[in-house]
Structure formats: structure tokens, C-alpha cells
Design a protein around this motif. Structure first.
Motif, PDB file in Angstrom:
ATOM      1  N   ALA A 148      28.826 -68.932 -28.900  1.00  0.00           N
ATOM      2  CA  ALA A 148      28.463 -69.258 -27.520  1.00  0.00           C
ATOM      3  C   ALA A 148      27.510 -70.449 -27.517  1.00  0.00           C
ATOM      4  N   LEU A 182      32.739 -64.417 -19.015  1.00  0.00           N
ATOM      5  CA  LEU A 182      33.448 -63.940 -20.200  1.00  0.00           C
ATOM      6  C   LEU A 182      34.526 -62.938 -19.803  1.00  0.00           C
ATOM      7  N   TRP A 231      32.176 -70.531 -24.469  1.00  0.00           N
ATOM      8  CA  TRP A 231      32.384 -69.466 -25.446  1.00  0.00           C
ATOM      9  C   TRP A 231      33.685 -69.761 -26.176  1.00  0.00           C
TER      10      TRP A 231
END
Length: 197
Positions: A97, A150, A189
């Protein structure tokens, strides 16, 4: 009294300017992410609606209007037979990340958090505490408390997918400072979907 009104006016202008700048942050970040993906990213990507899938053209998808996802192995043979991440799935990932600065993330770009075992030795060379990060795969319950961006990035992925997800600050940590991440920071990410249950 005149001085008091001057201070009040300056304060009002400052508040208005902050409000204006906050309203501009989100569209500005979206524009910069799209610009990066379509020009600087390797390979250069197109929006999913413009992709020539018969020619296996690389593309990005958009979720939640502010999460941009690229699946590197989208056209891999047999991918469509693998388990898909759904809203009720448990997903195991290996990830890196990053605070995203709208430029290419390279092997020398150090993440703010990762469980990638390939980074373990570099992490220890920096003198960071060995037990600060776990280098084991991370299992997430999609129904649980995970980063909103996410969650959007994971939905629809398949087991074995290698994914890059770029998200605006509102899908990440919002407009407050979070640990070492400055307020209103977009993040990226990079993850591999190891397993889907």
C-alpha cells in the motif's frame, strides 16, 4: 471595531477558500489518476468502455466513482473459471500500500504498509522493528471493517488476480491525518488475490 471587522473578514475569506479547495480536491485527484493511467502507466490503459477486448487491450475499471482498478492478468487463460470475490467472501491477499503521488510506483518506492514477504529484507535493512508488520498473507472478510476503496477494488476480482487499485482520499483515509499518511492523500494498493472463500 474596524480592526475586529477586518479580522472577521479575513477569517471568512480563509474559510471560504478552504471550502473551495476541498471541493476541488476530489475532481482534481480523479483527473490526475485518469491522466496517469492513460499516459504514464505501463502499459497505457483505456477505460473499460473503450477497450478492444478481442485485441486484449489493457483497461481500467471504475468503482464507486473514485476507485480505479487494473487487473494485470485479466486475459489469462482459465481466469474466468476461478472463484470470484463477492460481498460475502473471505479473501486472502498479499499487498503493498502506497501514498499515491500520481507517478509510477517502482521497486524503490517504499510502501506505507505491506505484507509482501519480498519486502521483508528491505524492511529490516531500514532498521525497522521486525514485528511491526506481519509478512503473512492477510485474510479479509468482505462483510467486515475494511478500507472502503479496498472493498470496491476487491469486488469482482478472481483468485490469482494481480491488481493495482488507485483510490481518491475519500475512499482511503479521508480528510484527516492517518498515521504517516497526510490528510486527503490518494493511495494505491497493489495486491495479489491468493484465495477466495
Amino acid at each position: 471595531m474596524k480592526r475586529l471587522w477586518s479580522y472577521a473578514f479575513v477569517a471568512l475569506v480563509a474559510v471560504c477558500c478552504l471550502s473551495c479547495s476541498d471541493e476541488e480536491v476530489l475532481p482534481n485527484q480523479r483527473d490526475k489518476i485518469v491522466s496517469f493511467l492513460t499516459s504514464s502507466h505501463a502499459p497505457a490503459l483505456v477505460a473499460e468502455s473503450d477497450a478492444d477486448q478481442e485485441a486484449q487491450q489493457a483497461f481500467y475499471t471504475v468503482s464507486g466513482n473514485t476507485v480505479y482498478r487494473y487487473i494485470d492478468n485479466y486475459y489469462a487463460p482459465g481466469r474466468d473459471q476461478k472463484r470470484v470475490v463477492e460481498a460475502s467472501s473471505k479473501v486472502t491477499i498479499t499487498f503493498r500500500a502506497y501514498v499515491f503521488t500520481f507517478s509510477t510506483i517502482t521497486d524503490s518506492t517504499f510502501p506505507y504498509y505491506s505484507n509482501d514477504p519480498l519486502l521483508r529484507s528491505a524492511y529490516l535493512e531500514l532498521g525497522l522493528a521486525e514485528d511491526a508488520w506481519s509478512f503473512e498473507p492477510l485474510t479479509l472478510d468482505m462483510r467486515g471493517d475494511i478500507l472502503k476503496g479496498l472493498r470496491y477494488a476487491l469486488l469482482g476480482c478472481r483468485e490469482g488476480d494481480e491488481v493495482e487499485a488507485y483510490m481518491t482520499y475519500n475512499m482511503a483515509y479521508g480528510d484527516a491525518n492517518f498515521s504517516t499518511i497526510p490528510r486527503e492523500s490518494p493511495v494505491a494498493w497493489f495486491f495479489t488475490v491468493e484465495a477466495v472463500e
